[in-house]
Scaffold this motif. Structure first.
Motif, PDB file in Angstrom:
ATOM      1  N   THR A  37       0.793  -1.226   0.000  1.00 14.17           N
ATOM      2  CA  THR A  37       0.000   0.000   0.000  1.00 14.17           C
ATOM      3  C   THR A  37       0.829   1.281   0.000  1.00 14.17           C
ATOM      4  O   THR A  37       0.274   2.367  -0.197  1.00 14.17           O
ATOM      5  N   ALA A  38       2.135   1.183   0.225  1.00 16.73           N
ATOM      6  CA  ALA A  38       2.978   2.382   0.249  1.00 16.73           C
ATOM      7  C   ALA A  38       3.131   2.949  -1.164  1.00 16.73           C
ATOM      8  O   ALA A  38       3.173   2.201  -2.144  1.00 16.73           O
ATOM      9  N   PRO A  39       3.252   4.274  -1.295  1.00 18.75           N
ATOM     10  CA  PRO A  39       3.403   4.866  -2.625  1.00 18.75           C
ATOM     11  C   PRO A  39       4.758   4.599  -3.267  1.00 18.75           C
ATOM     12  O   PRO A  39       4.891   4.645  -4.482  1.00 18.75           O
ATOM     13  N   ASP A  40       5.764   4.333  -2.455  1.00 19.55           N
ATOM     14  CA  ASP A  40       7.100   4.049  -2.985  1.00 19.55           C
ATOM     15  C   ASP A  40       7.902   3.302  -1.924  1.00 19.55           C
ATOM     16  O   ASP A  40       7.461   3.134  -0.785  1.00 19.55           O
ATOM     17  N   VAL A  41       9.098   2.878  -2.321  1.00 14.11           N
ATOM     18  CA  VAL A  41       9.888   2.024  -1.430  1.00 14.11           C
ATOM     19  C   VAL A  41      10.384   2.796  -0.215  1.00 14.11           C
ATOM     20  O   VAL A  41      10.488   2.239   0.888  1.00 14.11           O
ATOM     21  N   ARG A  42      10.692   4.071  -0.373  1.00 17.12           N
ATOM     22  CA  ARG A  42      11.152   4.851   0.780  1.00 17.12           C
ATOM     23  C   ARG A  42      10.063   4.935   1.846  1.00 17.12           C
ATOM     24  O   ARG A  42      10.331   4.824   3.049  1.00 17.12           O
ATOM     25  N   SER A  43       8.826   5.127   1.401  1.00 16.52           N
ATOM     26  CA  SER A  43       7.709   5.166   2.347  1.00 16.52           C
ATOM     27  C   SER A  43       7.551   3.835   3.057  1.00 16.52           C
ATOM     28  O   SER A  43       7.304   3.781   4.271  1.00 16.52           O
ATOM     29  N   THR A  92      18.727  -2.354   2.237  1.00 12.07           N
ATOM     30  CA  THR A  92      18.103  -1.034   2.180  1.00 12.07           C
ATOM     31  C   THR A  92      18.684  -0.204   1.042  1.00 12.07           C
ATOM     32  O   THR A  92      17.949   0.475   0.307  1.00 12.07           O
ATOM     33  N   ALA A  93      20.001  -0.244   0.887  1.00 12.45           N
ATOM     34  CA  ALA A  93      20.640   0.495  -0.200  1.00 12.45           C
ATOM     35  C   ALA A  93      20.164   0.000  -1.568  1.00 12.45           C
ATOM     36  O   ALA A  93      19.864   0.795  -2.468  1.00 12.45           O
ATOM     37  N   GLY A  94      20.068  -1.314  -1.730  1.00 11.13           N
ATOM     38  CA  GLY A  94      19.597  -1.854  -3.006  1.00 11.13           C
ATOM     39  C   GLY A  94      18.192  -1.403  -3.334  1.00 11.13           C
ATOM     40  O   GLY A  94      17.873  -1.037  -4.475  1.00 11.13           O
ATOM     41  N   LEU A  95      17.330  -1.397  -2.321  1.00  9.57           N
ATOM     42  CA  LEU A  95      15.945  -0.978  -2.530  1.00  9.57           C
ATOM     43  C   LEU A  95      15.864   0.505  -2.877  1.00  9.57           C
ATOM     44  O   LEU A  95      15.132   0.913  -3.793  1.00  9.57           O
ATOM     45  N   LEU A  96      16.618   1.343  -2.161  1.00  3.39           N
ATOM     46  CA  LEU A  96      16.544   2.785  -2.399  1.00  3.39           C
ATOM     47  C   LEU A  96      17.168   3.182  -3.729  1.00  3.39           C
ATOM     48  O   LEU A  96      16.558   3.918  -4.519  1.00  3.39           O
ATOM     49  N   PHE A 155      12.564  -3.187 -10.841  1.00  2.00           N
ATOM     50  CA  PHE A 155      12.803  -4.526 -10.325  1.00  2.00           C
ATOM     51  C   PHE A 155      14.226  -5.000 -10.625  1.00  2.00           C
ATOM     52  O   PHE A 155      14.958  -5.442  -9.725  1.00  2.00           O
ATOM     53  N   THR A 156      14.636  -4.926 -11.880  1.00  2.00           N
ATOM     54  CA  THR A 156      15.958  -5.427 -12.267  1.00  2.00           C
ATOM     55  C   THR A 156      17.065  -4.676 -11.555  1.00  2.00           C
ATOM     56  O   THR A 156      18.000  -5.286 -11.007  1.00  2.00           O
ATOM     57  N   ARG A 157      16.987  -3.370 -11.542  1.00  2.00           N
ATOM     58  CA  ARG A 157      18.024  -2.567 -10.899  1.00  2.00           C
ATOM     59  C   ARG A 157      18.077  -2.865  -9.394  1.00  2.00           C
ATOM     60  O   ARG A 157      19.155  -2.937  -8.800  1.00  2.00           O
ATOM     61  N   THR A 169      15.074 -11.143  -0.486  1.00  2.00           N
ATOM     62  CA  THR A 169      14.201 -10.174   0.181  1.00  2.00           C
ATOM     63  C   THR A 169      13.974  -8.951  -0.690  1.00  2.00           C
ATOM     64  O   THR A 169      12.852  -8.434  -0.786  1.00  2.00           O
ATOM     65  N   ALA A 170      15.027  -8.471  -1.351  1.00  2.00           N
ATOM     66  CA  ALA A 170      14.863  -7.327  -2.255  1.00  2.00           C
ATOM     67  C   ALA A 170      13.904  -7.677  -3.385  1.00  2.00           C
ATOM     68  O   ALA A 170      13.057  -6.859  -3.767  1.00  2.00           O
ATOM     69  N   GLY A 171      14.026  -8.892  -3.928  1.00  2.00           N
ATOM     70  CA  GLY A 171      13.132  -9.318  -5.004  1.00  2.00           C
ATOM     71  C   GLY A 171      11.698  -9.426  -4.539  1.00  2.00           C
ATOM     72  O   GLY A 171      10.761  -9.111  -5.286  1.00  2.00           O
ATOM     73  N   SER A 172      11.511  -9.851  -3.292  1.00  4.68           N
ATOM     74  CA  SER A 172      10.168  -9.949  -2.733  1.00  4.68           C
ATOM     75  C   SER A 172       9.529  -8.576  -2.610  1.00  4.68           C
ATOM     76  O   SER A 172       8.384  -8.360  -3.037  1.00  4.68           O
ATOM     77  N   VAL A 173      10.252  -7.633  -2.030  1.00  4.64           N
ATOM     78  CA  VAL A 173       9.712  -6.280  -1.864  1.00  4.64           C
ATOM     79  C   VAL A 173       9.457  -5.633  -3.221  1.00  4.64           C
ATOM     80  O   VAL A 173       8.379  -5.069  -3.464  1.00  4.64           O
ATOM     81  N   ALA A 174      10.442  -5.728  -4.117  1.00  4.07           N
ATOM     82  CA  ALA A 174      10.280  -5.125  -5.443  1.00  4.07           C
ATOM     83  C   ALA A 174       9.161  -5.794  -6.220  1.00  4.07           C
ATOM     84  O   ALA A 174       8.414  -5.135  -6.959  1.00  4.07           O
TER      85      ALA A 174
END
Length: 357
Positions: free
Chosen positions: A209-215, A274-278, A284-286, A304-309
Motif C-alpha cells: 500500500t505504500a506509494p514508494d519504497v522509501r515510504s 536497504t541500499a539496493g531498494l533505495l 525490479f531489475t536494478r 528479500t529485495a526481489g520480494s519487496v520489489a
C-alpha cells in the motif's frame, strides 16, 4: 487488505514469490561474503561482460579464472542454464511458513514453529542459528531457550529470511506482519536477529500500500525499537541516499560502520538490502542487481529485495528474463513441497491473505 482489489492482490503476491525466488537465484552463485566482496563481484561481471547486470549471473569463462570460483550450485542458477529454481533454505523457510499458517492459523505458537521444523525440514538443510535451535528442540528444550542455549548466531540473518510470508499474508498491515514474524523469530534468535525479521515482514506488508519504497521503509522502521542497531543502520542508509551519496560510496560508508559484525549478521545485510531498494528506485531489475552487487549474504538479500520489489510492481511487471526460466517450478527440501508450482504457492498465499481475523 486495504484498497487492493483481489486481482491486484493476487498479482502482487505472485510478484513477491517470483521476485523472492529470482533474487535468490541471482545471488546464489556468489553467496560467500568474506570472499565475494562488491569489488570482486563487479570484477567478475566485467570479466564476463555483464555490467550493467540485467539478467542472472553469467557462467564462468571457458578458460576459468582464478579467484572467481562460483558456488558448486552455479550450473543450475546462471543465465542460460536456469530451468526451474534450485533448492535453497531462503525459499524452504518461506514454504514452511506458508504451510504453518495453513495448518496452525495465524494464532500459531513459537512451539508449533519448532514442531513444524522437526516434522518437515531435514536437519542438514538448516544452518547457523536454525541448526542450533533445531538441535535444542530435538534435545527437549523449549523456547526461548532454543534461541539462547549454546547459540553464537542469535543476531545473524536466519530469522529475517523467514519473514516474507508474514508480510504477504498481512498486506497493508505491517503491525500484524511484524507480530507474526516475531513469534517465529524468537525460536532461534534474539535482539537484532528478531528485529530484522520484524522489520522485513513489516516492509513486505507495507509495500502493498505504500506509494514508494522509501515510504515502505519508513513504515517498517516504526515496528522495531528506534534505538536498536538495526533501526539506526537503516536510518543511516536512508540518510545517505537522501543526501545524494553515490551507491558505491554509501556501501563503503556502511561497511565501515557495520562490517566488523561479519557477513551473515543481520545489521550489515539490512544496510545492503536497504541500499539496493533505495538506489534501485522502484525498478525490479536494478533493485535486485544492486542488492546482489552489494555483497555479503547475496542470495538472502537478493531474495528479500526481489520480494519487496515484486510486491511493489506485481508479477506482470517483472521482466521475463527473471520469471520465464523459473518455469513456474520451485525445488524444496520441505517434505511434500519439492517441485511445487510457484503460481500455486502464490494462490495459497492469497487465500490466507484474504482471511479475516
Amino acid at each position: 487488505m486495504g484498497q487492493l482489489k483481489h486481482s491486484e492482490l493476487a498479482d502482487r503476491i505472485l510478484g513477491g514469490w517470483t521476485g523472492r525466488i529470482a533474487g535468490n537465484m541471482l545471488g546464489k552463485p556468489v553467496e560467500r561474503g568474506d570472499h565475494w566482496t562488491p569489488e570482486r563481484i563487479d570484477s567478475y561481471l566485467r570479466l564476463t561482460d555483464a555490467l550493467p547486470l540485467t539478467d542472472y549471473l553469467p557462467p564462468p569463462p571457458a578458460a576459468g579464472a582464478d579467484g572467481f570460483e562460483l558456488r558448486p550450485e552455479w550450473p543450475q542458477c546462471v543465465r542460460g542454464r536456469v530451468n526451474g529454481s534450485c533448492r535453497d533454505d531462503d525459499i524452504d523457510y518461506t514454504i514452511l511458513g506458508l504451510h504453518l499458517l495453513e495448518t496452525r492459523g495465524f494464532a500459531f505458537s513459537t512451539e508449533q514453529v519448532g514442531e513444524h521444523w522437526l516434522l518437515r525440514l531435514p536437519y542438514l538443510q538448516t544452518f547457523t542459528a536454525e541448526r542450533v535451535a533445531y538441535r535444542n528442540l530435538a534435545n527437549g528444550l523449549k523456547p526461548p531457550l532454543t534461541a539462547t542455549y549454546d547459540n553464537p548466531y542469535q543476531e545473524w540473518i536466519g530469522a529475517l529470511i523467514r519473514a516474507d510470508v508474514y508480510g504477504w499474508t498481512s498486506p497493508g498491515d505491517p503491525r500484524r506482519a511484524a507480530s507474526l514474524a516475531r513469534r517465529d523469530a524468537v525460536l532461534s534468535h534474539t535482539g537484532n536477529g528478531v528485529y530484522g525479521a520484524m522489520w522485513a515482514a513489516a516492509l513486505v506488508a507495507a509495500a502493498f500500500t505504500a506509494p514508494d519504497v522509501r515510504s515502505a521503509l519508513s513504515v517498517a522502521l516504526e515496528r522495531v525499537p528506534a534505538g536498536s542497531r538495526l533501526a539506526r543502520t537503516v536510518r543511516h542508509t536512508m540518510a545517505l541516499h537522501e543526501a545524494g551519496v553515490e551507491w558505491s560510496e554509501a556501501l563503503a560508508e556502511l561497511s565501515r560502520q557495520t562490517g566488523s559484525l561479519g557477513w551473515i549478521h543481520t545489521v550489515p545485510n539490512a544496510a545492503v538490502l536497504t541500499a539496493g531498494l533505495l538506489y534501485g528506485e522502484g525498478d525490479f531489475t536494478r533493485t535486485i542487481a544492486l542488492t546482489v552487487r552489494g555483497g555479503l549474504d547475496t542470495d538472502s538479500n537478493g531474495a528479500t529485495a526481489g520480494s519487496v520489489a515484486g510486491v511493489l510492481c506485481g508479477a506482470a511487471a517483472i521482466p521475463p528474463q527473471w520469471s520465464e526460466p523459473l518455469r513456474d517450478r520451485v525445488r524444496s527440501a520441505v517434505a511434500g513441497f519439492d517441485g511445487s508450482r510457484i503460481s500455486e504457492l502464490a494462490e495459497r498465499t492469497v487465500r490466507l491473505a484474504t482471511l479475516t481475523g
